[in-house]
Design a protein around this motif. Structure first.
Motif, PDB file in Angstrom:
ATOM      1  N   SER A  61      15.296  64.929  59.128  1.00 24.15           N
ATOM      2  CA  SER A  61      15.629  66.342  58.635  1.00 24.15           C
ATOM      3  C   SER A  61      16.731  66.222  57.696  1.00 24.15           C
ATOM      4  N   LYS A  62      17.518  65.188  57.691  1.00 20.78           N
ATOM      5  CA  LYS A  62      18.510  65.245  56.592  1.00 20.78           C
ATOM      6  C   LYS A  62      17.831  64.800  55.227  1.00 20.78           C
ATOM      7  N   ALA A  63      16.950  63.773  55.410  1.00 17.56           N
ATOM      8  CA  ALA A  63      16.302  63.257  54.131  1.00 17.56           C
ATOM      9  C   ALA A  63      15.370  63.983  53.605  1.00 17.56           C
ATOM     10  N   LEU A  64      14.651  64.804  54.299  1.00 22.03           N
ATOM     11  CA  LEU A  64      13.664  65.741  53.866  1.00 22.03           C
ATOM     12  C   LEU A  64      13.694  67.242  53.926  1.00 22.03           C
ATOM     13  N   SER A  90      23.688  63.084  45.498  1.00 25.59           N
ATOM     14  CA  SER A  90      24.328  64.297  46.117  1.00 25.59           C
ATOM     15  C   SER A  90      23.605  64.723  47.301  1.00 25.59           C
ATOM     16  N   HIS A  91      24.696  65.284  48.222  1.00 20.30           N
ATOM     17  CA  HIS A  91      24.199  65.826  49.503  1.00 20.30           C
ATOM     18  C   HIS A  91      24.360  67.443  49.502  1.00 20.30           C
ATOM     19  N   GLY A  92      23.657  68.071  49.863  1.00 22.38           N
ATOM     20  CA  GLY A  92      23.585  69.376  50.231  1.00 22.38           C
ATOM     21  C   GLY A  92      24.355  69.860  51.170  1.00 22.38           C
ATOM     22  N   GLN A  99      18.913  62.461  45.601  1.00 24.43           N
ATOM     23  CA  GLN A  99      19.560  63.735  46.299  1.00 24.43           C
ATOM     24  C   GLN A  99      18.988  64.018  47.392  1.00 24.43           C
ATOM     25  N   PHE A 100      19.742  64.369  48.506  1.00 22.74           N
ATOM     26  CA  PHE A 100      19.371  64.938  49.732  1.00 22.74           C
ATOM     27  C   PHE A 100      19.515  66.235  49.948  1.00 22.74           C
ATOM     28  N   PRO A 126      18.756  56.583  54.349  1.00 27.73           N
ATOM     29  CA  PRO A 126      18.440  55.851  53.199  1.00 27.73           C
ATOM     30  C   PRO A 126      17.380  55.118  53.299  1.00 27.73           C
ATOM     31  N   ALA A 127      16.937  54.365  54.501  1.00 30.92           N
ATOM     32  CA  ALA A 127      15.809  53.662  54.788  1.00 30.92           C
ATOM     33  C   ALA A 127      14.546  54.659  54.216  1.00 30.92           C
TER      34      ALA A 127
END
Length: 745
Positions: A655-658, A185-187, A736-737, A720-721
């Motif tokens: 930013s996107k991952a964390l 899931s991505h917010g 979940q990101f 993803p890395a």
């Protein structure tokens, strides 16, 4: 006597000094005598109708000129367009002030125009609105039962729908030696470029409009304004020389443009309208998306079954789509596939392309699933990708125009030190920090669109280049200048590139990593035509030594034309212009891609990302300590600006991952953190050792320059890395990101 080629050189941005000294003027910086200021009033409910709008108190203030709403708006053309702009998805474009219906929270419902910005903003706070509220739905997860296939429209040409199933996925998956199944899931994410959206509309005496707008497409906005307000195209000029970040948010005309033009036409005055940071959250966003994957492989690691399903948010009035699930089969040649992509219409504003739209979402699910599969098979994640390497795009049974992804893997692994990784999760530590290594594959489409360019050589010895294209901070101005200079054998200082103006030759919107491949090719074609014209002029000169020369017999360098067979014979280009009575020699060329040739190939930029993270074992805090992205993107015109583009994508990856997420309150139907204090993005302390490599790749199909775009590729593989590195560090797979630290405690 040779001029060193500029293509391939790391040239600093030509406009850089203007930007860092504050001399570059952005859309909100322009002014004129008698300029008025507008401030927009936004809806405070999510769905319903306006029953009354009270503007008396605001209009009573000295200096307030007018308050526009649906009750007193002028008659507009709109032409009932299905596609009001180049980037419009299927559906009905949002029409500000069309009526009193409220379609989403934050919808613009009025404009206060005053003599100063501060007065307009204060007067807007005095506008009182009465509503009749209706039931709304903004929760994606609670409305998956309403998911449906997207409507097909012109956007499908650039955003293809999922391919049809291949083989028998269910049977192959059930019989697979190794299986992984997961939900991702991505917010919601919102565009937050440094420059706020602004439009300054200058009302000319003859009724024509000169519009300074923050946009990624001057021609796109010109067409939009002319169609909406029933104006002649020649009476609308849109200028946007500098853009303080956009990343997709400026692809479509935003509503401040509509309000600025509306007020200017009605009041016959120049009007500036700028959105504040809170209002930047009221249009466009990366849509929340829920994905499901099921991957199967045999005991040797060969992937034989791929299933990828995605459910994404869209508005009730447009079908915004992204390419989310198509990528896995492009990368991995499974014989059995099942790809599904569906939309869930909700009471929100239409989502909008945000850097690497769809790719940055889908690649996360694909590459984390591949990582999980590697652990189940006890195969190194890099080795698993090499086992499943494909030289052809089996999803459409076409060869790639070029693909050096394998070199990205091998060179990247060596430079990063991937071999030093202990494969066991939670096996590497540094003090009280768990250390993890992760890697992932990146892919982004390499496209090219039609574009037009004008070039002219003047008696001053300057090459003038013109295009309507914008430069959103990617280095377009510099790179186009390099291409043009090389074509005529000139120094960079002898090229004057004029751009960001709708009155100049046509250019598509700037996005999708196709700008240089499109506009750069048009400039190159125009320069080639100009060389031929200059040769013809030289042949007509008295006693010309070029009378019997063909274009293949001459070379252009150092501001002159030389004979290849005898370099001592030359003529200065300024001498040719003098012989032309001082008149510039110019040409305008339209470069159109050969679609029949391109259709025979799949075209993509590829990358491999390698990441090291440290995770505080007690607090769960994640730090990306170092990362490397290796890119295969054909010929690199300017390694410095290209590297900068990839680095920017890598920062956004962190930013996107964390970090990055817009929080929704589904009971109110609104976003709860529409500001940069609570919408978390990385700061300097979050960014450590980032590196970029480009591998050699020969591209001969997409364009004669041999180039592919790099704007998006830096963002697709690294998120993803990071997730994979966190798993290696902690043994916890978070799908979940963004990944919150509490999930790691």
């Amino acid at each position: 006597m040779s001029t060193q080629p500029l293509i391939g050189q790391s040239v600093s941005r030509l406009e850089g000094h203007l930007k860092v000294t504050g001399k570059a003027k952005y859309a909100g910086d322009y002014t004129t005598s008698g300029l008025l200021y507008g401030y927009i009033v936004n809806s405070t409910i999510t769905k319903g109708k306006i029953t009354a709008i009270h503007t008396e108190e605001a209009k009573a203030l000295t200096g307030v000129i007018e308050v526009f709403s649906h009750e007193n708006k002028p008659s507009l053309a709109w032409l009932d367009l299905k596609y009001a702009d180049m980037d419009a998805p299927p559906g009905t474009v949002f029409k500000p002030l069309h009526d009193g219906d409220i379609l989403c929270n934050g919808q613009p419902i009025a404009l206060v125009v005053a003599e100063t910005f501060e007065l307009a903003r204060y007067a807007a706070s005095l506008v009182r609105v009465e509503y009749e509220e209706e039931h709304f739905e903004t929760n994606l997860k609670n409305n998956l039962d309403k998911a449906r296939a997207p409507k097909i429209g012109l956007a499908t040409l650039l955003k293809p729908l999922p391919p049809k199933p291949v083989g028998d996925f269910e049977k192959a998956f059930n019989q697979s030696y190794a299986q992984v199944e997961a939900e991702y899931s991505h917010g919601t994410e919102h565009h937050n470029p440094l420059e706020l959206f602004a439009t300054t509309t200058i009302y000319e005496k003859d009724g024509k409009l000169t519009i300074y707008d923050k946009t990624q497409g001057t021609v796109n906005c010109q067409v939009y304004v002319a169609n909406v307000f029933g104006l002649s195209f020649k009476d609308v000029r849109v200028i946007s020389p500098y853009v303080g970040g956009a990343f997709g948010s400026g692809l479509r005309p935003q509503y401040q443009l509509f309000f600025s033009v509306l007020a200017a036409l009605q009041l016959k005055r120049s009007v500036k309208v700028m959105l504040d940071r809170h209002q930047m959250f009221t249009f466009g966003h990366r849509p929340p998306t829920i994905q499901h994957t099921r991957f199967g492989a045999d005991k040797d690691g060969k992937v034989n079954a791929l299933n990828h399903s995605a459910f994404a948010e869209t508005s009730q009035f447009e079908d915004y789509t992204e390419v989310v699930v198509n990528w896995s089969h492009m990368l991995y040649p499974a014989e059995n596939t099942l790809m599904e992509y569906k939309l869930v219409p909700l009471d929100v504003y239409s989502p909008l392309d945000m850097r690497a739209p769809g790719g940055s979402t889908g690649i996360h699910a694909i590459e984390s699933s591949m990582d999980e599969l590697a652990y189940k098979l006890n195969i190194d994640p890099l080795e698993l990708r090499l086992i499943n390497y494909a030289d052809r795009d089996v999803s459409v049974d076409r060869p790639y125009s070029s693909k050096e992804l394998k070199e990205c893997y091998l060179q990247g692994a060596e430079k990063f030190g991937w071999a030093n990784r202990n494969p066991q999760p939670r096996s590497m530590k540094r003090g009280n920090k768990l250390v993890g290594y992760g890697m992932a594959t990146g892919i982004w489409e390499a496209n090219r669109l039609p574009a037009r360019a004008e070039v002219a050589f003047t008696k001053q010895g300057k090459l003038q280049v013109k295009s309507a294209v914008t430069d959103i901070g990617t280095g377009t101005f510099t790179v186009i200048s390099q291409i043009a200079a090389d074509e005529l054998g000139l120094l960079l200082g002898d090229v004057n590139f004029s751009y960001g103006d709708s009155k100049m030759p046509f250019a598509p919107i700037q996005g999708g990593s196709f700008t240089i491949a499109s506009v750069g090719t048009a400039v190159r074609e125009a320069c080639k035509a100009l060389r031929k014209k200059l040769l013809k002029k030289a042949q007509k000169m008295e006693g010309s030594a070029f009378a019997d020369a063909s274009i293949d017999d001459v070379v252009f360098r150092e501001g002159a034309m030389y004979r290849k067979d005898d370099p001592s014979i030359f003529v200065k280009l300024t001498t040719v212009i003098d012989a032309n009575k001082g008149r510039p020699v110019k040409t305008t060329n339209f470069a159109v891609p050969n679609v029949f040739k391109l259709k025979k190939y799949s075209r993509a930029t590829h990358s491999a990302a390698f990441v090291e993270v440290e995770v505080d074992e007690e607090l769960g805090v994640v730090n990306v300590t170092r990362a490397l992205t290796v890119v295969a993107a054909g010929r690199i015109i300017n390694p410095k600006t290209a590297r900068s583009q990839v680095l920017g994508g890598m920062v956004w990856s962190i930013s996107k991952a964390l970090r990055e997420e817009t929080i929704s309150d589904y009971n109110l139907g609104k976003y709860m953190n529409p500001n940069l204090a609570e919408y978390h993005i990385p700061v300097h302390a979050d960014i450590h050792e980032l590196d970029v490599m480009f591998v050699e790749e020969k591209e001969e199909i997409l364009n004669d320059l041999g180039i592919k775009g790099v704007g998006e590729i830096g963002l697709v593989a690294m998120p993803p890395a990071i997730a994979n590195a966190i798993y290696h560090a902690t043994g916890k797979r978070i799908n979940q990101f963004p990944i919150h630290l509490e999930a790691l405690l």
